[in-house]
Design an enzyme around this catalytic site. Structure first.
Site, PDB file in Angstrom:
ATOM      1  N   GLU A 137      47.336  16.404  32.979  1.00 27.90           N
ATOM      2  CA  GLU A 137      48.523  16.780  33.758  1.00 27.90           C
ATOM      3  C   GLU A 137      49.636  17.362  32.870  1.00 27.90           C
ATOM      4  O   GLU A 137      49.518  17.430  31.649  1.00 27.90           O
ATOM      5  CB  GLU A 137      49.000  15.582  34.571  1.00 27.90           C
ATOM      6  CG  GLU A 137      48.494  15.610  36.021  1.00 27.90           C
ATOM      7  CD  GLU A 137      48.910  16.904  36.746  1.00 27.90           C
ATOM      8  OE1 GLU A 137      49.944  17.487  36.398  1.00 27.90           O
ATOM      9  OE2 GLU A 137      48.181  17.311  37.656  1.00 27.90           O
ATOM     10  N   HIS A 138      50.706  17.740  33.535  1.00 26.18           N
ATOM     11  CA  HIS A 138      51.816  18.445  32.880  1.00 26.18           C
ATOM     12  C   HIS A 138      52.359  17.683  31.662  1.00 26.18           C
ATOM     13  O   HIS A 138      52.469  16.454  31.665  1.00 26.18           O
ATOM     14  CB  HIS A 138      52.952  18.665  33.876  1.00 26.18           C
ATOM     15  CG  HIS A 138      53.594  17.377  34.306  1.00 26.18           C
ATOM     16  ND1 HIS A 138      54.669  16.824  33.660  1.00 26.18           N
ATOM     17  CD2 HIS A 138      53.261  16.515  35.295  1.00 26.18           C
ATOM     18  CE1 HIS A 138      54.998  15.690  34.242  1.00 26.18           C
ATOM     19  NE2 HIS A 138      54.150  15.465  35.233  1.00 26.18           N
ATOM     20  N   ASP A 139      52.685  18.416  30.638  1.00 29.62           N
ATOM     21  CA  ASP A 139      53.422  17.911  29.480  1.00 29.62           C
ATOM     22  C   ASP A 139      52.693  16.853  28.660  1.00 29.62           C
ATOM     23  O   ASP A 139      53.319  16.164  27.846  1.00 29.62           O
ATOM     24  CB  ASP A 139      54.805  17.366  29.914  1.00 29.62           C
ATOM     25  CG  ASP A 139      55.632  18.437  30.604  1.00 29.62           C
ATOM     26  OD1 ASP A 139      55.715  19.535  30.040  1.00 29.62           O
ATOM     27  OD2 ASP A 139      56.165  18.192  31.699  1.00 29.62           O
ATOM     28  N   GLY A 157      52.834  13.702  31.023  1.00 33.40           N
ATOM     29  CA  GLY A 157      53.609  13.210  29.896  1.00 33.40           C
ATOM     30  C   GLY A 157      52.922  12.207  29.006  1.00 33.40           C
ATOM     31  O   GLY A 157      53.573  11.565  28.169  1.00 33.40           O
TER      32      GLY A 157
END
Ligand code: JB2
Length: 209
Positions: A137-139, A157
């Site tokens: 997922e993102h980041d 994250g």
């Protein structure tokens, strides 16, 4: 069509070769300490000692590590670095059947296989395997030589250190950090930081060894 040699001739190599072919690479062959026969039409070229000769015969040839990993070992990264030292390119491999969104950075030799989603702002180090149907997922920030096994979900994250293995179908919740050399078992659910390397299993994931 660009040439590629695959280092290792087992199960991971088979998945890798199929993705490379979809991307239009021509497979020169594979190296392995054992003769694993012809793999998806690719023949053994010898042990890794043959690599320099392969490059001499195929200038500009890329090398991809076809040895996988199921633990916290560093063999993949060592093999990739040895090939780079011989002079091979070690490109990123992104399946045309994956989704890699915006502002993603993938390190040299990282492999994104079929069905993978890498969401915006995520980054990986070198020689990672994002295996079939995994989600990053993102980041997220993954170190070098991380294997995220088929169907695993790494939420937004998350930080994963070098040489980690996240098992098939495991889930890592958002914002968690996992230290270098850790192994997360298949189906485990990581809900808290992992700050000591070891093998973590179950839901919530607990240290097994
Ligand atoms: O130093 C090496 C070396 N060490 C082992 N150099 C080269 N060129 N090859 C090496 N090998 C070879 O890797 C072994 O002789 C063997 O042929 C191959 C490993 O094959 P195996 O099928 O046992 O595992 P794998 O690493 O391809 O795949 C594992 O990891 C994947 C990510 C499997 O468990 C898969 O199920 C998994 N998807």
């Amino acid at each position: 069509m660009a040439d590629a040699v695959v280092i290792g001739g087992g199960g991971h190599a088979k998945v890798l070769i199929a993705v490379l072919r979809k991307l239009g690479w021509s497979i020169v062959g594979y190296t392995d300490r054992d003769d694993r026969g012809v793999i998806l039409g690719a023949a053994r070229l010898g042990s890794d000692d043959a690599l320099a000769g392969v490059l001499a015969g195929h200038p500009g040839c890329a090398a991809l590590v076809g040895v996988g990993k199921v633990d916290g070992s560093s063999l993949r990264l060592r093999l990739q670095r040895a090939a780079a030292a011989v002079g091979f390119e070690t490109p990123v491999v992104v399946s045309p059947h994956s989704v890699v969104n915006e502002e993603v950075r993938l390190g040299a030799g990282t492999m994104v296989f079929d069905g993978v989603i890498v969401n915006s702002g995520a980054q990986t180090g070198d020689a990672c395997i994002l295996n079939t149907n995994a989600t990053i997922e993102h980041d997220c920030i993954l170190g070098d030589d991380v294997h995220v096994a088929p169907g695993a979900t790494v939420s937004g994250g998350v930080r994963i250190g070098d040489h980690c293995m996240i098992g098939a179908g495991a889930t890592v919740i958002h914002g968690v950090s996992i230290c270098a050399g850790s192994v997360v078992g298949a189906g485990a659910v990581v809900v808290a930081d992992v700050s000591e390397p070891g093998v973590y299993v179950g839901s919530p994931a607990r240290r097994l060894s």
